[in-house]
Design an enzyme around this catalytic site. Structure first.
Site, PDB file in Angstrom:
ATOM      1  N   ASN A 100      -9.147  -8.546 -58.481  1.00 21.93           N
ATOM      2  CA  ASN A 100      -8.181  -8.570 -59.584  1.00 21.93           C
ATOM      3  C   ASN A 100      -6.738  -8.646 -59.112  1.00 21.93           C
ATOM      4  OD1 ASN A 100      -7.516  -8.100 -62.540  1.00 21.93           O
ATOM      5  ND2 ASN A 100      -6.413  -6.394 -61.574  1.00 21.93           N
ATOM      6  N   ASP A 159      -1.417  -8.504 -60.209  1.00 22.93           N
ATOM      7  CA  ASP A 159      -2.653  -9.221 -60.530  1.00 22.93           C
ATOM      8  C   ASP A 159      -2.601 -10.653 -60.011  1.00 22.93           C
ATOM      9  OD1 ASP A 159      -3.139  -6.901 -62.078  1.00 22.93           O
ATOM     10  OD2 ASP A 159      -4.410  -8.088 -63.420  1.00 22.93           O
ATOM     11  N   ASP A 189     -14.376  -4.461 -57.796  1.00 25.97           N
ATOM     12  CA  ASP A 189     -13.462  -3.515 -58.411  1.00 25.97           C
ATOM     13  C   ASP A 189     -12.830  -4.117 -59.669  1.00 25.97           C
ATOM     14  OD1 ASP A 189     -11.726  -1.060 -58.284  1.00 25.97           O
ATOM     15  OD2 ASP A 189     -10.162  -2.586 -58.067  1.00 25.97           O
ATOM     16  N   GLU A 230     -17.753  -3.036 -61.381  1.00 25.62           N
ATOM     17  CA  GLU A 230     -17.163  -1.893 -62.061  1.00 25.62           C
ATOM     18  C   GLU A 230     -16.505  -2.395 -63.340  1.00 25.62           C
ATOM     19  OE1 GLU A 230     -13.578   1.402 -61.688  1.00 25.62           O
ATOM     20  OE2 GLU A 230     -13.393  -0.655 -60.952  1.00 25.62           O
TER      21      GLU A 230
END
Length: 592
Positions: A100, A159, A189, A230
């Protein structure tokens, strides 16, 4: 069975107060010594390493080089030596992959921030104004050189812009880099935040589409690579991440919470409801089970320091479907709450100096409970939490139903008791957990199953005690059965193995009655095909839910019948198929 490791906190090999790859390698025999005959090791078969790539932060979630190891942990050769040692013991290794965002100190971002005309500018998201806020109204646009860049977590982790093809190519290249060095997969993640669309910051269709590309990139290098995401959301929002060849599994946060809340309430209702939802939602059991992880207060504190509840929590999630993950130190009762650093404290190996973690000064102060809650002390105590975990992990490894079996609810006469079965082929394991405060002797009922009719020997696996026999009828069911065991104490659990003793419906002509269902899982039409030996009389199929409730009945002639599942809810069904005197129960998964 995976074990989550924070390398910085696991074992320090050189006295600098920080765990490292060499220290992790030295402790592999604790995790799995590679000899199935021994019982001194924990018995895990997989490791998840929290971030091990180069980063300026203690935690590693802000990466500065996706193709380099964190210098505090060691050089690439030391990581590769660890990998080889783990593989030699039969341990697979997945590592945290942060897709990310990068670190604000990453050279990509440094160049992107240097000028609006930089070739790296579009590798991140920029704006001349602040377009809005983030989840919960938080600040997500951060000032830099007269502009604002997007970082959903904080300014130090901007990001990445996955709409940029050069960025995407660079990240896929980094992903392949570690797979080619022997890494067995990734934990992804913050997966729900990858691609934003306007003001929609999470769970976008573009994120799901990107993960299909990610799947193809990973599997092209290693078709057996394992990916777990996740997606910290409710169950309904998590499920899409494991559909359509995206991720192999995702963490089931709601299930973890329901285990802890039901134990604290002394009432299985919340957990029973969540198990039913999970089983209906994930067509292929593609979820990861756990109690807490590195972002949450440790489970011993959440359970009020109650070791009986700790043992019961372990027994629950290690006998459920899914891929179980154990957070380092949970097996010896480590504590940790508050700031993240205190949830990730050094591992407690001994009652000696610095808990046996380092000969130097540990990077973070030790837990005060390490004198009693440590590996050496608990290894010597047969009744310890550590030895309980070892036993449960060995049972899961030894009994196929606990690894591969589908889930069926088992009704218990005591309101405080939770029952469920794991069924695989002709064997089953029943878990019965007393979440209440007084002992109970529940009778148990199974409404329907795919088990062949017959008499089964029952053994309580945790104690090794014989628990009597149970007879299953033609529908694989039994009613009001009582184990020949002492009462089930408060916060204790039975793990009951059913093994065929006297089959009554698997011999002779009835043995040939094995109908086929395909496709399974099904999205629309399902073809039911009876064997050639089926009686020429009219046939019948009855569709039940997992609680044994009859949903629909159809009669048909001949060997073939088509079921239209287009209007059925996603989930698992049991089909009772009858041809003359022959009866078979088959499992069907519907996933639209």
């Amino acid at each position: 069975m995976f074990y989550e490791v924070f390398v910085r906190s696991f074992y320090d090999s050189n006295g600098d107060g920080q765990g490292d790859f060499a220290g992790l390698t030295q402790k592999l025999d604790y995790l799995n010594d590679g000899n199935p005959a021994t019982t001194t090791d924990l018995g895990v078969t997989g490791l998840w390493l929290m971030p091990m790539m180069e980063s300026p932060s203690y935690h590693g979630y802000d990466v500065t080089n996706y193709k380099a190891t964190e210098p505090d942990y060691g050089i690439l050769a030391e990581f590769e030596a660890f990998l080889a040692a783990a593989h030699a013991r039969g341990i697979k290794v997945i590592v945290d992959l942060v897709l990310n965002h990068s670190s604000s100190q990453h050279p990509w971002f440094q160049q992107a921030a240097s000028s609006p005309t930089s070739s790296f500018r579009d590798w991140y998201r920029w704006s001349s104004t602040i377009p809005g806020t983030g989840p919960g109204g938080g600040t997500v646009w951060h000032p830099r050189n007269g502009s604002y860049y997007y970082g959903v977590f904080w300014g130090g982790m901007p990001d990445l812009n996955w709409r940029n093809p050069q960025l995407k190519a660079a990240m896929w290249d980094a992903t392949r880099f570690w797979l080619r060095r022997g890494v067995d997969g990734y934990r992804i993640d913050a997966v729900k935040y990858l691609v934003e669309t306007g003001n929609t910051l999470e769970n976008t269709p573009e994120t799901l589409s990107l993960l299909e590309e990610y799947h193809d990139s990973v599997k092209a290098v290693n078709p057996n690579a394992f990916t777990v995401g996740e997606a910290w959301s409710n169950t309904a929002a998590v499920v899409p991440y494991v559909l359509n060849n995206r991720l192999d599994a995702c963490f089931e946060f709601d299930l973890a919470q329901s285990i802890i809340s039901s134990l604290n309430a002394g009432n299985p209702a919340a957990l029973r409801a969540q198990l039913d939802l999970v089983d209906r939602s994930y067509p292929q059991l593609q979820y990861a089970t756990f109690l807490t992880n590195h972002d949450q207060n440790r489970v011993l504190g959440l359970l009020g320091g109650d070791l009986a509840r700790m043992k019961q929590a372990a027994a629950l999630y290690l006998t459920l479907p899914g891929v179980p993950f154990l957070y380092y130190g949970e097996e010896v009762g480590m504590l940790g709450a508050g700031v993240d650093e205190d949830k990730r404290k050094p591992m407690q190996w001994t009652a000696g100096a610095q808990a046996g973690f380092t000969t130097g000064t540990p990077w973070r102060a030790l837990n005060p409970n390490y004198a009693q809650f440590n590996v050496a002390t608990q290894q010597a105590d047969p009744a310890s939490l550590l030895n309980h975990y070892k036993q449960l992990i060995r049972l899961r490894t030894a009994h196929e139903p606990l690894r591969k079996g589908y889930l069926l609810p088992v009704a218990a006469s005591a309101s405080a008791a939770l029952g469920y079965a794991r069924i695989h082929q002709q064997q089953a394991v029943l878990t019965v957990a007393n979440l209440g405060s007084t002992a109970v002797s529940p009778t148990l009922s199974l409404a329907l199953s795919t088990l062949p009719a017959g008499t089964y020997q029952v053994t309580e696996l945790l104690s090794g005690q014989a628990a009597g026999t149970v007879t299953l009828d033609a529908q694989g069911a039994f009613s009001n059965w009582a184990a020949t065991l002492p009462a089930l104490a408060a916060n204790h659990t039975w793990v009951l193995r059913l093994a065929p003793a006297v089959p009554t419906a698997t011999t002779g002509a009835l043995a040939a009655f094995a109908p086929k269902l395909y496709p399974n899982p099904a999205a629309q039409q399902v073809r039911l095909e009876l064997p050639a030996s089926a009686a020429p009389a009219q046939q019948q199929v009855q569709v039940y839910d997992l609680h044994g409730r009859l949903l629909r009945t159809a009669r048909f002639a001949g060997r073939l019948h088509t079921l239209d599942t287009g209007t059925w809810a996603n989930g698992t069904y049991l089909l009772r198929i009858q041809s003359g005197p022959a009866v078979s129960v088959q499992r069907l998964v519907v996933a639209h």
